[in-house]
Design a protein around this motif. Sequence first.
Motif, PDB file in Angstrom:
ATOM      1  N   HIS A  86      18.792  -6.579 -19.022  1.00 23.18           N
ATOM      2  CA  HIS A  86      19.008  -7.441 -17.757  1.00 23.18           C
ATOM      3  C   HIS A  86      19.928  -8.831 -18.241  1.00 23.18           C
ATOM      4  N   ILE A  87      20.234  -9.354 -17.197  1.00 20.77           N
ATOM      5  CA  ILE A  87      21.074 -10.718 -17.549  1.00 20.77           C
ATOM      6  C   ILE A  87      20.385 -11.902 -16.570  1.00 20.77           C
ATOM      7  N   ASP A  88      20.733 -12.938 -17.363  1.00 25.53           N
ATOM      8  CA  ASP A  88      19.807 -14.155 -16.728  1.00 25.53           C
ATOM      9  C   ASP A  88      21.134 -15.243 -16.514  1.00 25.53           C
ATOM     10  N   ILE A  89      22.176 -15.038 -17.347  1.00 26.91           N
ATOM     11  CA  ILE A  89      23.043 -16.141 -17.196  1.00 26.91           C
ATOM     12  C   ILE A  89      24.351 -15.485 -17.009  1.00 26.91           C
ATOM     13  N   LEU A  90      25.386 -16.061 -16.076  1.00 25.82           N
ATOM     14  CA  LEU A  90      26.734 -15.841 -16.241  1.00 25.82           C
ATOM     15  C   LEU A  90      27.475 -17.098 -16.222  1.00 25.82           C
ATOM     16  N   GLY A 134      15.183 -11.191 -11.645  1.00 24.93           N
ATOM     17  CA  GLY A 134      14.374 -12.131 -10.767  1.00 24.93           C
ATOM     18  C   GLY A 134      13.065 -12.626 -11.567  1.00 24.93           C
ATOM     19  N   VAL A 135      13.001 -11.911 -12.959  1.00 24.52           N
ATOM     20  CA  VAL A 135      11.610 -12.236 -13.499  1.00 24.52           C
ATOM     21  C   VAL A 135      11.968 -13.612 -14.132  1.00 24.52           C
ATOM     22  N   THR A 136      13.023 -14.183 -14.709  1.00 22.42           N
ATOM     23  CA  THR A 136      13.377 -15.205 -15.141  1.00 22.42           C
ATOM     24  C   THR A 136      14.365 -16.105 -14.178  1.00 22.42           C
ATOM     25  N   PRO A 137      14.541 -17.241 -14.183  1.00 27.33           N
ATOM     26  CA  PRO A 137      15.798 -18.047 -13.433  1.00 27.33           C
ATOM     27  C   PRO A 137      16.875 -17.512 -13.890  1.00 27.33           C
ATOM     28  N   GLY A 138      17.890 -17.483 -12.797  1.00 27.40           N
ATOM     29  CA  GLY A 138      19.240 -17.123 -12.934  1.00 27.40           C
ATOM     30  C   GLY A 138      20.040 -18.477 -12.961  1.00 27.40           C
ATOM     31  N   ARG A 139      21.158 -18.317 -13.697  1.00 26.01           N
ATOM     32  CA  ARG A 139      22.141 -19.434 -13.907  1.00 26.01           C
ATOM     33  C   ARG A 139      23.457 -19.042 -13.727  1.00 26.01           C
ATOM     34  N   VAL A 140      24.514 -19.403 -12.977  1.00 22.11           N
ATOM     35  CA  VAL A 140      25.685 -19.291 -12.699  1.00 22.11           C
ATOM     36  C   VAL A 140      26.498 -20.354 -12.827  1.00 22.11           C
ATOM     37  N   ILE A 141      27.378 -20.350 -13.896  1.00 24.82           N
ATOM     38  CA  ILE A 141      28.629 -21.550 -14.142  1.00 24.82           C
ATOM     39  C   ILE A 141      30.007 -21.065 -13.964  1.00 24.82           C
ATOM     40  N   ALA A 174      23.665 -22.090  -2.059  1.00 24.86           N
ATOM     41  CA  ALA A 174      22.746 -22.032  -0.896  1.00 24.86           C
ATOM     42  C   ALA A 174      22.187 -20.722  -0.818  1.00 24.86           C
ATOM     43  N   HIS A 175      23.017 -19.556  -0.915  1.00 24.64           N
ATOM     44  CA  HIS A 175      22.729 -18.202  -0.758  1.00 24.64           C
ATOM     45  C   HIS A 175      22.015 -17.693  -2.013  1.00 24.64           C
ATOM     46  N   LEU A 176      22.058 -18.310  -3.003  1.00 22.01           N
ATOM     47  CA  LEU A 176      21.449 -17.501  -4.083  1.00 22.01           C
ATOM     48  C   LEU A 176      20.011 -18.629  -4.529  1.00 22.01           C
ATOM     49  N   ALA A 177      19.910 -19.644  -3.977  1.00 18.66           N
ATOM     50  CA  ALA A 177      18.748 -20.667  -4.069  1.00 18.66           C
ATOM     51  C   ALA A 177      17.349 -19.625  -3.951  1.00 18.66           C
ATOM     52  N   PRO A 178      17.276 -18.991  -2.957  1.00 14.36           N
ATOM     53  CA  PRO A 178      16.063 -18.244  -2.544  1.00 14.36           C
ATOM     54  C   PRO A 178      15.767 -17.285  -3.686  1.00 14.36           C
ATOM     55  N   ARG A 179      16.822 -16.960  -4.500  1.00 14.75           N
ATOM     56  CA  ARG A 179      16.501 -15.971  -5.561  1.00 14.75           C
ATOM     57  C   ARG A 179      16.098 -16.568  -6.900  1.00 14.75           C
ATOM     58  N   ASN A 180      15.863 -17.873  -6.597  1.00 16.01           N
ATOM     59  CA  ASN A 180      15.821 -18.576  -8.017  1.00 16.01           C
ATOM     60  C   ASN A 180      16.978 -18.603  -8.758  1.00 16.01           C
ATOM     61  N   ILE A 181      18.104 -18.531  -8.331  1.00 14.08           N
ATOM     62  CA  ILE A 181      19.517 -18.664  -9.172  1.00 14.08           C
ATOM     63  C   ILE A 181      20.161 -19.875  -8.700  1.00 14.08           C
ATOM     64  N   THR A 182      20.511 -20.646  -9.923  1.00 16.27           N
ATOM     65  CA  THR A 182      21.462 -22.115  -9.591  1.00 16.27           C
ATOM     66  C   THR A 182      22.836 -21.496  -9.743  1.00 16.27           C
ATOM     67  N   VAL A 183      23.774 -22.474  -9.162  1.00 17.56           N
ATOM     68  CA  VAL A 183      25.133 -22.084  -9.227  1.00 17.56           C
ATOM     69  C   VAL A 183      25.781 -23.552  -9.241  1.00 17.56           C
ATOM     70  N   ASN A 184      26.458 -23.707 -10.508  1.00 21.75           N
ATOM     71  CA  ASN A 184      27.372 -25.036 -10.644  1.00 21.75           C
ATOM     72  C   ASN A 184      28.608 -24.690 -11.221  1.00 21.75           C
ATOM     73  N   THR A 185      29.436 -25.739 -10.946  1.00 24.21           N
ATOM     74  CA  THR A 185      30.853 -25.643 -11.272  1.00 24.21           C
ATOM     75  C   THR A 185      31.314 -26.824 -12.187  1.00 24.21           C
ATOM     76  N   ILE A 186      31.875 -26.719 -13.402  1.00 22.48           N
ATOM     77  CA  ILE A 186      32.345 -27.500 -14.285  1.00 22.48           C
ATOM     78  C   ILE A 186      33.843 -27.846 -14.075  1.00 22.48           C
ATOM     79  N   ASP A 187      34.179 -29.159 -14.131  1.00 21.23           N
ATOM     80  CA  ASP A 187      35.658 -29.440 -14.391  1.00 21.23           C
ATOM     81  C   ASP A 187      35.753 -30.176 -15.893  1.00 21.23           C
ATOM     82  N   PRO A 188      36.055 -29.540 -16.764  1.00 21.72           N
ATOM     83  CA  PRO A 188      35.898 -30.027 -18.090  1.00 21.72           C
ATOM     84  C   PRO A 188      37.093 -31.182 -18.553  1.00 21.72           C
ATOM     85  N   GLY A 189      37.953 -31.517 -17.485  1.00 24.12           N
ATOM     86  CA  GLY A 189      39.048 -32.477 -17.688  1.00 24.12           C
ATOM     87  C   GLY A 189      39.946 -31.759 -18.803  1.00 24.12           C
ATOM     88  N   ALA A 190      40.864 -32.560 -19.428  1.00 27.94           N
ATOM     89  CA  ALA A 190      41.646 -32.222 -20.397  1.00 27.94           C
ATOM     90  C   ALA A 190      41.137 -31.866 -21.740  1.00 27.94           C
TER      91      ALA A 190
END
Length: 246
Positions: A86-90, A134-141, A174-190
Amino acid sequence: MTGVSRRIGIGAAIARRLAATGTSLFLHSWEPHDADQPWGADSNGAELLVEELTATGARVEHAAADFSEPTAPASILNQAVGVFGHIDILVANHARSSRQNLDQLTCEEIDLSYAVNTRASMLLVKEFARQHSGVTPGRVILMTSGQHRGPIPDELPYIASKGALHQLTISLAAHLAPRNITVNTIDPGATDTGYADDQLRREVIAHEPMGRWGEPDDAARLVSWLTGPDASWVTGQVIVSSGGGP
């Protein structure tokens, strides 16, 4: 985790940081892209990183794939699930870099940049959501760039395709929140990953309030936090981590 071809890069720093927390890792790389860039490839960099991390006791696997191929994102996710069950983080850290201004712009580069940076990222998220237990929270970055904070006229295909990820973030979340998956995006700068010449280094530092470039581990610390339990209420965000610089 995608885009781990160079041991000096952000992807490698994230891999080291997550491995230190006990996370098992499936790494993706595509060395031919770096070989075509001015900074060149880190020969066998992904394989050597796997050796480095496994020597610390981490469980790490690796596969190479060209994300300009439509089937590659699903193939990578299927391999990860095949290895770990299984996978928990992308963490979609991969990127196609290209320097074309408006006068140099070609259809071929526009299509390739969107295929690798935007389409592949979307398909990775789609497959991750399908495979997530779905057993554990999902994280997408996801990873964007600084196109929303200032002009980058010499890298139009790159910033267009990265800007799309910025705009997708809130809707994917918004689409993945009901599945307990968060989605965030990072701008790391230079970030100092070995691509800048001396002139660019001086230009960036001149505008950096903290007087230095970002380091790969700056982004890695943020990713580590976003993938952990303390960030469970953070989703749909595009987070700038640039030391206050433009």
